[in-house]
Scaffold this motif. Sequence first.
Motif, PDB file in Angstrom:
ATOM      1  N   ARG A 117       0.857  -1.195   0.000  1.00  8.82           N
ATOM      2  CA  ARG A 117       0.000   0.000   0.000  1.00  8.82           C
ATOM      3  C   ARG A 117       0.889   1.241   0.000  1.00  8.82           C
ATOM      4  O   ARG A 117       1.796   1.385   0.829  1.00  8.82           O
ATOM      5  N   ASP A 118       0.609   2.118  -0.939  1.00  6.56           N
ATOM      6  CA  ASP A 118       1.323   3.395  -1.006  1.00  6.56           C
ATOM      7  C   ASP A 118       0.771   4.294   0.112  1.00  6.56           C
ATOM      8  O   ASP A 118      -0.408   4.652   0.110  1.00  6.56           O
ATOM      9  N   VAL A 119       1.624   4.640   1.064  1.00  6.96           N
ATOM     10  CA  VAL A 119       1.169   5.417   2.221  1.00  6.96           C
ATOM     11  C   VAL A 119       1.604   6.878   2.128  1.00  6.96           C
ATOM     12  O   VAL A 119       1.591   7.595   3.128  1.00  6.96           O
ATOM     13  N   ARG A 120       1.989   7.314   0.932  1.00  2.00           N
ATOM     14  CA  ARG A 120       2.379   8.719   0.803  1.00  2.00           C
ATOM     15  C   ARG A 120       1.218   9.648   1.170  1.00  2.00           C
ATOM     16  O   ARG A 120       1.389  10.598   1.946  1.00  2.00           O
ATOM     17  N   GLU A 121       0.069   9.372   0.612  1.00  2.00           N
ATOM     18  CA  GLU A 121      -1.078  10.228   0.903  1.00  2.00           C
ATOM     19  C   GLU A 121      -1.469  10.135   2.369  1.00  2.00           C
ATOM     20  O   GLU A 121      -1.780  11.140   3.014  1.00  2.00           O
ATOM     21  N   LEU A 122      -1.440   8.891   2.900  1.00  2.00           N
ATOM     22  CA  LEU A 122      -1.754   8.712   4.317  1.00  2.00           C
ATOM     23  C   LEU A 122      -0.745   9.452   5.185  1.00  2.00           C
ATOM     24  O   LEU A 122      -1.108  10.104   6.172  1.00  2.00           O
ATOM     25  N   LYS A 123       0.532   9.344   4.784  1.00  2.00           N
ATOM     26  CA  LYS A 123       1.572  10.033   5.553  1.00  2.00           C
ATOM     27  C   LYS A 123       1.392  11.539   5.484  1.00  2.00           C
ATOM     28  O   LYS A 123       1.545  12.246   6.491  1.00  2.00           O
TER      29      LYS A 123
END
Length: 478
Positions: free
Chosen positions: A118-124
């Motif tokens: 899961r790409d967590v860039r947006e979440l981060k």
Amino acid sequence: MNRNSQDGRSILPDFALDKVNDALYLVGPDARLAYINNKACEMLGYKYRELIRLTYSNVEEELLDPDVAALWWKLSQRPEGIRFTSQHRMKSGEIIPVEVSSSAYVHQQQNMVLCVVRDVRELKQRTERYLQQEQQFRSLVENSPDLMARFDTDLRCLYVNPLVLELVGCTAEQAHGWHLTDTIPFDETGMRLFRLVSNTLASGEKSEAELEANYDDRTMVLHVRCVPEFNLNGEVTTILAVGRDITRLRDVENQVRAAHQQLRLLASNQQQQTEDERKHIAREIHDELGQHLTSLRAGLSVIGMQPHDPQQVSQQVDYLMTLIDSTIQVVRDVSTRLRPNMLNMGLVPALEWLRDEFVKNSGCSCMLIVPDKKPVTLGDQAVTAVFRVVQESLTNISRHAQATRVSIIVQTTRDAIVIQIRDNGRGFQMQSVRHDAFGLLGIRERVGMLKGEVNISSTPGEGTQLELTLPLVANPSH
């Protein structure tokens, strides 16, 4: 036909796996990628044919270390698999944060590892924004001059800002979990606060009131506003209570009201004094001046009726001349009472006249000291104000001070004139002076209009001193 069967991607059903929002890698024992979905290509910026030729260690660079790769494979083969955060390298070289779930997957009797990434860039970014907003909120709340507290639906304290902690003298840990009914005092203020919070909780609408609270020796007037906070379902979850200290505001309002009341009393007193003065002058004009004029008329009538005896006419004329002189003096007295003619000659002559009148009427010695070299030049308004202040002071001394010596000292500086009136009378306690004393109010109002200052000091048995300071720049010229 499955579209992956045309390009060799027939290991997993694309119709399902390409619809998920996470990247999927199927990794063999040699770390080669046996399968990738479209989300993986999109996330890393590769085309399918570019990415499928790479190994997982090209993406997950930590697996270039054989020991790390062996440990990862071993943990992934467990029934529960492994979940961890890592960083993957994109085609552009950019490193992105990801969250990886690795678990064993058997395909065609060969052990593999299925990685759900899961790409967590947006979440981060969202987390960072949230933390930043939280920090800003805390910075705002903790540095706010208002008292703030948050309660849950059971009226237990969830948060109070440092100002509340300082006021009640406890730590944040001690305050957390307070129940409102256990912490507020059982008095009218406490009950009003409880009703305020309870009404907000019950109605779901904000409410506000002013409360008076006592802390140690300090009395505070607080404007308290309770605001309901809702969840996504529109249910009240917490109540935020904000209290603003408006003690100073209420003190100022009370002072303004007291000042307005003093001004009303002063205006009423001034009006009464004016009416009394008019009444006195009217009586003098009616009784003395009217009597003199009546006598003059009667005397002239007598002259007209009696025989023309030169001796009698001369006597009657001498009497009338004396009566005319008395009449002139009455007119002068009335004029002086309205406004002494000495005021038109300047400050020093006016003060000299006041001194002489005071000595003549009170029998008390009075010394006037004025600058020898530098003439005292003031505008008409300032001369009148100083004259009336000194006149009021001498009147008070003759009535109350029982003094035997009085001095009036005039001093000038570059930008001000200072006048002191001292006596050796019995003095008084400064604390006993009423703020609404009309004489003092009148003096302060006169001087205040010229942007001056009045200071009074007195000690029982040691006399009194009144000091008047007027700025020369504020006085109009002649």
